[in-house]
Design an enzyme around this catalytic site. Structure first.
Site, PDB file in Angstrom:
ATOM      1  N   GLU A  25      15.603  89.443  28.179  1.00 28.42           N
ATOM      2  CA  GLU A  25      15.744  88.240  27.352  1.00 28.42           C
ATOM      3  C   GLU A  25      15.419  87.008  28.182  1.00 28.42           C
ATOM      4  O   GLU A  25      15.566  87.014  29.421  1.00 28.42           O
ATOM      5  CB  GLU A  25      17.193  88.175  26.831  1.00 28.42           C
ATOM      6  CG  GLU A  25      17.462  86.970  25.941  1.00 28.42           C
ATOM      7  CD  GLU A  25      18.773  87.079  25.154  1.00 28.42           C
ATOM      8  OE1 GLU A  25      19.586  87.977  25.455  1.00 28.42           O
ATOM      9  OE2 GLU A  25      18.963  86.260  24.242  1.00 28.42           O
ATOM     10  N   ASN A 172      18.076  89.455  15.156  1.00 30.18           N
ATOM     11  CA  ASN A 172      19.036  89.995  16.123  1.00 30.18           C
ATOM     12  C   ASN A 172      20.432  89.467  15.805  1.00 30.18           C
ATOM     13  O   ASN A 172      20.600  88.265  15.581  1.00 30.18           O
ATOM     14  CB  ASN A 172      18.652  89.553  17.542  1.00 30.18           C
ATOM     15  CG  ASN A 172      19.764  89.807  18.551  1.00 30.18           C
ATOM     16  OD1 ASN A 172      19.978  90.947  18.967  1.00 30.18           O
ATOM     17  ND2 ASN A 172      20.497  88.763  18.934  1.00 30.18           N
ATOM     18  N   GLU A 173      21.398  90.342  15.793  1.00 29.60           N
ATOM     19  CA  GLU A 173      22.795  89.951  15.568  1.00 29.60           C
ATOM     20  C   GLU A 173      22.890  88.873  14.484  1.00 29.60           C
ATOM     21  O   GLU A 173      23.474  87.812  14.675  1.00 29.60           O
ATOM     22  CB  GLU A 173      23.457  89.481  16.880  1.00 29.60           C
ATOM     23  CG  GLU A 173      23.546  90.603  17.897  1.00 29.60           C
ATOM     24  CD  GLU A 173      24.501  90.360  19.071  1.00 29.60           C
ATOM     25  OE1 GLU A 173      24.978  89.226  19.248  1.00 29.60           O
ATOM     26  OE2 GLU A 173      24.751  91.317  19.815  1.00 29.60           O
ATOM     27  N   TYR A 239      29.032  96.435  23.907  1.00 34.20           N
ATOM     28  CA  TYR A 239      29.240  96.076  25.318  1.00 34.20           C
ATOM     29  C   TYR A 239      30.613  96.555  25.769  1.00 34.20           C
ATOM     30  O   TYR A 239      31.590  96.495  25.005  1.00 34.20           O
ATOM     31  CB  TYR A 239      29.155  94.552  25.502  1.00 34.20           C
ATOM     32  CG  TYR A 239      27.728  94.036  25.463  1.00 34.20           C
ATOM     33  CD1 TYR A 239      26.908  94.144  26.568  1.00 34.20           C
ATOM     34  CD2 TYR A 239      27.206  93.456  24.306  1.00 34.20           C
ATOM     35  CE1 TYR A 239      25.590  93.691  26.540  1.00 34.20           C
ATOM     36  CE2 TYR A 239      25.891  92.995  24.269  1.00 34.20           C
ATOM     37  CZ  TYR A 239      25.087  93.115  25.393  1.00 34.20           C
ATOM     38  OH  TYR A 239      23.798  92.677  25.376  1.00 34.20           O
ATOM     39  N   GLU A 296      21.298  97.104  22.673  1.00 33.00           N
ATOM     40  CA  GLU A 296      22.053  96.349  23.695  1.00 33.00           C
ATOM     41  C   GLU A 296      23.298  97.161  24.015  1.00 33.00           C
ATOM     42  O   GLU A 296      24.119  97.423  23.130  1.00 33.00           O
ATOM     43  CB  GLU A 296      22.443  94.960  23.192  1.00 33.00           C
ATOM     44  CG  GLU A 296      21.245  94.038  23.052  1.00 33.00           C
ATOM     45  CD  GLU A 296      21.613  92.588  22.740  1.00 33.00           C
ATOM     46  OE1 GLU A 296      22.692  92.119  23.166  1.00 33.00           O
ATOM     47  OE2 GLU A 296      20.803  91.938  22.062  1.00 33.00           O
ATOM     48  N   GLN A 345      20.963  93.992  30.949  1.00 29.53           N
ATOM     49  CA  GLN A 345      19.550  93.758  30.754  1.00 29.53           C
ATOM     50  C   GLN A 345      18.807  94.231  32.005  1.00 29.53           C
ATOM     51  O   GLN A 345      19.457  94.608  32.978  1.00 29.53           O
ATOM     52  CB  GLN A 345      19.288  92.283  30.481  1.00 29.53           C
ATOM     53  CG  GLN A 345      19.972  91.792  29.215  1.00 29.53           C
ATOM     54  CD  GLN A 345      19.464  90.422  28.749  1.00 29.53           C
ATOM     55  OE1 GLN A 345      18.505  89.874  29.280  1.00 29.53           O
ATOM     56  NE2 GLN A 345      20.135  89.874  27.722  1.00 29.53           N
TER      57      GLN A 345
HETATM   58  O1  AHR Z   1      22.692  90.254  26.124  1.00 27.38           O
HETATM   59  C1  AHR Z   1      23.304  89.020  25.953  1.00 27.38           C
HETATM   60  C2  AHR Z   1      23.549  88.688  24.488  1.00 27.38           C
HETATM   61  O2  AHR Z   1      24.482  89.575  23.957  1.00 27.38           O
HETATM   62  C3  AHR Z   1      22.372  88.820  23.560  1.00 27.38           C
HETATM   63  O3  AHR Z   1      21.558  87.695  23.569  1.00 27.38           O
HETATM   64  C4  AHR Z   1      23.025  88.984  22.227  1.00 27.38           C
HETATM   65  O4  AHR Z   1      22.227  89.710  21.327  1.00 27.38           O
HETATM   66  C5  AHR Z   1      24.335  89.666  22.556  1.00 27.38           C
HETATM   67  O5  AHR Z   1      25.401  89.059  21.947  1.00 27.38           O
END
Ligand code: AHR
Length: 491
Positions: A25, A172-173, A239, A296, A345
């Site tokens: 990103e 995205n999101e 995450y 992600e 990432q």
């Molecule tokens: O990876 C960091 C961020 O986490 C990304 O931009 C977003 O899609 C997610 O919330």
């Protein structure tokens, strides 16, 4: 002793190599300094792309790379990033650190990077703040072969021939940074936007809809109900966050035993989430045509002290390696539904596989896990069952051994194992049905759970030969050191 029963004749799904993808990103030092330094940099590069980074990614056979975001994707206007460098618009990256984005890395540069690495591009379009026309023209710009305004613009910018683009994300999101939409609204928007993403010539798009976060099953259910026939993939983000809130996520380098086991416990939750999202998808797509795209995933700790909070720069230890190893085993085991995964990432951001500082490069423990797992790419998952005890400190317990097993076209088995214990080695016995092993060898990554590589000590954590593997009475015996990840090749 733990035991793994394997039946190589019970073949399951193909493990797409795309489960071993990365995400990049416009965030912190991922793109700029991370992979792109510009043609005039003293850092060795080809067309501005760091040679050390390209070579490292070729070694792990990086299959696919997602770009330009993330939250950045829904603020990105691709026309700002084409044409002569001097004329490109400068903008503020409002999401990530409020720094100036000079757009020197745009579509041509990203596709050049993918060419050098030999990976497939996965482009994420802007639904949140862009228009249908803008997204549609991006696809036309990249893939139209013939006379059209966008194909002509592309040629004027030096690329006569169209590129082949398969993976395209539509927002995205969008339940959060991508527009705070309700699932019903997004699903309708997805249907509208994707209508104008055309398959030009021989190019065939694989359209990815914005999917859920964590355990948001309502999002999955609603979007599948309204839009399943229009999509090829549905994204999913998860995450591993262990702190009580986003301001206290804990240090990537300094952690207690409780935090160590909490990290693994939280990371393993992804198994349950994938399972449940898949069941919902099964209702609308029993043939499993729509892939779950885990685009992600990874650990998210506090930034390293003294670094820009908006840059999400964190170090990476053996704890991260175990998170990666266990997660990748889970993805392999769900490869009937999970069609792609992209760790967040690639360079210098969150659970990075590579870290850079000036002309220096560090391969993180997580990088080495991708190296150990590369034989699974496009191999066939086979039946395996793990019998192992549970371990932990405090409330959160995890199974000690994580594993997955695949067979390649030559009939060679590859098993990847992780010993999640921070203190205890473990003997592992591999038993087989309908197969007699003749020989086995292995590679291992091991260390203290807090071990890491840095620019002064880049090889503290590295892959070694796994010693002491025994093949006896049709079984394979291995000793897994505490806190280790191994790859076994069994013939
Ligand atoms: O990876 C960091 C961020 O986490 C990304 O931009 C977003 O899609 C997610 O919330």
């Amino acid at each position: 002793m733990s035991r793994i029963t394997i039946n190589p004749n019970e073949k399951k799904s193909t493990i797409s190599r795309n489960l071993y993808g990365n995400f990049s990103e416009h965030l912190g030092r991922c793109i700029y300094n991370g992979l792109f330094v510009g043609k005039d940099s003293p850092i060795p590069n080809v067309n501005g792309m760091r040679t050390d980074v390209v070579e490292a990614l070729k070694n792990i056979r990086l299959p696919v790379l997602r770009w330009p975001g993330g939250c950045f994707a829904d603020e990105y206007h691709w026309k700002d990033g084409i044409g002569p460098q001097e004329g490109r618009k400068r903008m503020v990256n409002t999401h990530w650190g409020g720094v100036v984005e000079d757009n020197s890395f745009g579509t041509h540069e990203f596709l050049e990077f993918c060419r050098q690495v030999g990976c497939e591009p996965y482009i994420n379009g802007n639904l949140g703040s862009g228009t249908v026309q803008e997204m549609s023209e991006w696809v036309e710009y990249m893939t139209f072969d013939g006379i059209s305004p966008m194909a002509q613009l592309r040629a004027e910018n030096g690329q006569e021939k169209p590129w082949k683009i398969k993976y395209f994300g539509v927002g995205n999101e969008n339940w959060g940074c991508g527009g705070n939409m309700r699932p019903e609204y997004y699903a309708d928007e997805f249907r509208r936007y994707q209508t104008y993403l055309r398959n030009y010539g021989g190019n065939r798009l694989y359209k990815i809809a914005c999917g859920p976060n964590n355990d948001d099953y309502t999002w999955t259910d609603t979007v599948m109900k309204i839009a399943a026939p229009y999509m090829d993939g549905l994204s999913f983000h998860y995450y591993t966050v262990i702190g009580p809130d986003w301001d206290h996520k804990g240090s990537a380098l300094h952690f207690s035993r409780e935090e160590y086991y909490r990290t693994l416990f939280k990371a393993l939750k992804i198994d349950e989430y994938i399972e449940n999202h898949s069941k919902i998808m099964d209702r609308y797509d029993p043939e499993k045509r729509v892939g779950l795209i885990v685009d992600e995933w990874g650990t998210w700790f506090d930034v390293e002290p003294g670094t820009n909070p908006g840059f999400l720069y964190q170090q990476n230890t053996m704890r991260d390696a175990l998170v990666a190893a266990a997660s990748l085993n889970i993805f392999n085991r769900h490869s009937d539904r999970v069609a792609m995964a992209n760790i967040a990432q690639m360079v210098n951001v969150l659970q990075a596989v590579l870290l850079t500082e000036g002309d220096k490069l560090v391969k993180t423990p997580t990088y080495h896990v991708f190296d150990l797992y590369r034989e699974h790419h496009d191999a066939t998952l086979v039946y395996s069952h793990v019998e192992t005890g549970t371990i932990g400190a405090g409330k959160e317990e995890v199974p000690q051994i994580s594993a997955s097993v695949s067979v390649n076209e030559e009939g060679v088995l590859h098993a990847t194992l992780a010993n999640l214990s921070d203190t205890d080695g473990e003997e592992v016995e591999l038993l087989f049905a309908g197969f007699t092993p003749a020989a086995a060898e292995g590679r291992v990554l091991a260390g203290k759970c807090s071990d890491f590589n840095d620019f002064d000590h880049p090889d503290t954590v590295q892959i070694h030969k796994l010693e002491g593997i025994r093949v006896q009475d049709g079984r394979v015996f291995v000793s897994m050191p505490a806190c280790s990840v191994a790859e076994l090749t069994i013939r």
